[in-house]
Design an enzyme around this catalytic site. Structure first.
Site: not given
Ligand code: NVA
Ligand code: CP
Length: 299
Positions: A100, A127, A130, A218, A258, A286
Site C-alpha cells: 500500500r 484500489h 477493494q 468514499d 469501502c 475483503r
Molecule cells: N480513497 C480512500 C480509500 C480508503 C480505503 C483513500 O485512498 O484514502
Molecule cells: N477499505 C479499506 O481499504 O480499508 P482500510 O484502509 O482500513 O484497509
C-alpha cells in the site's frame, strides 16, 4: 515471470468473472487451504489500514502461509533506503509483496527490481482488491451484473478508477457524479469506453443516483490529501449520500462504502446505519476476495 495484481485489468475478463465465483465458493465453505504452505508474504504499508491489512494477514494464514508486516517508520525505507534495493532484498526472502503506497510508480520499481509477485493494496491511482470485493458483494445479491446501474457519488479517486475497470469487465452501467477537477483518470475512462464500458460522468449526484441499483461513495479527502480537507468539504457540498439522494435510486437499492466513512460528510449517519447499507458485507468480503486473489497469484 511472477503474476502481479496491480489493477483489475491484470486479470483477463474471464479470470475476473472466475474470481467472483471462486471467492463466493470460498466464502460459503469458510475456505482453509494449503496453497501458501511454507510461503511468506511481505506486506509494506506506507499508509494506514484496518481492513486491507487484517484481511490479507488473515487470508495468508488461512491459506497456510505467513505474513510479515512492515512500515517505513520502523524499517530502513523511512531512512531513505531506495525501494529498488528493498525489492531485491525482499525477493530473496519472501514469496510475494502486498504493498500500500502513494504513487503507483513505486509498485513499478518493485516489479522492475524484484522477482516476486506484487499485489496492489491501494495506491493513489487504484484500489483493485477493494473493488473486486465490492463486485463480490454485488454479485452475491444480483448475479446478472450486466443489468445493473451502479452510481459513484463524490471524488473521482483511486476507488472510482478501479470501478471503471470493473465496469469494462462486468458490463454494468457506471454513473459517476464528481465535481469539476475531481474526476477519475481520463485515460482510464477512455480506455474503458473504447473497450465498450458503459460509463457516464456527470456533475449531478441526482442524475447518477436516479434509478441506480447500488449507490457508492468514499471519503472526500483520501489518505495523503488530509491538508485539503477544508477545501474539499466546500468542493463536495451537495455530494452527500443522504436519504433524499437514496430515495431517487431503486426502492431496493443498496448503499456501498469501502470504509472508513466520515459520517455527515460523504454519507449521512442515517444511510450508513440504515437498512439499505451493505458496508459491513463489503468489509467481510475483503477476506474472501483476498484469498481468491492470492490463489490466482500462486496458481
Ligand atoms: N480513497 C480512500 C480509500 C480508503 C480505503 C483513500 O485512498 O484514502
Ligand atoms: N477499505 C479499506 O481499504 O480499508 P482500510 O484502509 O482500513 O484497509
Amino acid at each position: 515471470m511472477p503474476k502481479h495484481f496491480i489493477s483489475i485489468w491484470d486479470l483477463s475478463s474471464d479470470e475476473a468473472h472466475a474470481l467472483l465465483a471462486r471467492a463466493l465458493e470460498m466464502k460459503r465453505t469458510r475456505h482453509r487451504g494449503t496453497i501458501l504452505d511454507g510461503k511468506v508474504a511481505a506486506m509494506i504499508f506506507e499508509k494506514a489500514s484496518t481492513r486491507t491489512r487484517m484481511s490479507f494477514e488473515t487470508a495468508v494464514y488461512h491459506l497456510g502461509g505467513h505474513p510479515i508486516f512492515m512500515t517505513p517508520r520502523e524499517s530502513q525505507l523511512g531512512r531513505s533506503e531506495p525501494l529498488k534495493d528493498t525489492a531485491r532484498v525482499l525477493s530473496r526472502y519472501n514469496d510475494c509483496l502486498i504493498m500500500r503506497t502513494f504513487g503507483q510508480e513505486k509498485l513499478d520499481v518493485f516489479m522492475q527490481y524484484g522477482s516476486i509477485p506484487v499485489i496492489n493494496a491501494l495506491t493513489d491511482e487504484g484500489h483493485p482488491c477493494q473493488v473486486m470485493s465490492d463486485m463480490l458483494t454485488v454479485y452475491e445479491r444480483t448475479p446478472d451484473l450486466r443489468s445493473l446501474k451502479i452510481a459513484w457519488i463524490g471524488d473521482g479517486n483511486n476507488m472510482a478508477n478501479s470501478w471503471m475497470e470493473a465496469a469494462l469487465y462486468f458490463g454494468f452501467e457506471l454513473a459517476l457524479a464528481c465535481p469539476q477537477g475531481d474526476e477519475p483518470c481520463k485515460t482510464l475512462m477512455e480506455r474503458a469506453g473504447k473497450g465498450g464500458a458503459r460509463i457516464v460522468l456527470t456533475r449531478d449526484p441526482k442524475e447518477a443516483a436516479r434509478n441506480a441499483d447500488y449507490v457508492n461513495t468514499d471519503v472526500w479527502a483520501s489518505m495523503g490529501q488530509e491538508e485539503e480537507q477544508k477545501k474539499r468539504e466546500q468542493a463536495f457540498a451537495g455530494y452527500c449520500v443522504d436519504a433524499a439522494l437514496m430515495s431517487l435510486a431503486k426502492p431496493d437499492a443498496r448503499f456501498m462504502h469501502c470504509l472508513p466513512a466520515h459520517r455527515g460528510e460523504e454519507v449521512s449517519e442515517e444511510v450508513l446505519e440504515g437498512p439499505q447499507s451493505i458496508v459491513f458485507d463489503e468489509a467481510e468480503n475483503r477476506l474472501h476476495m483476498q484469498k481468491a486473489i492470492l490463489e490466482w497469484v500462486f496458481s
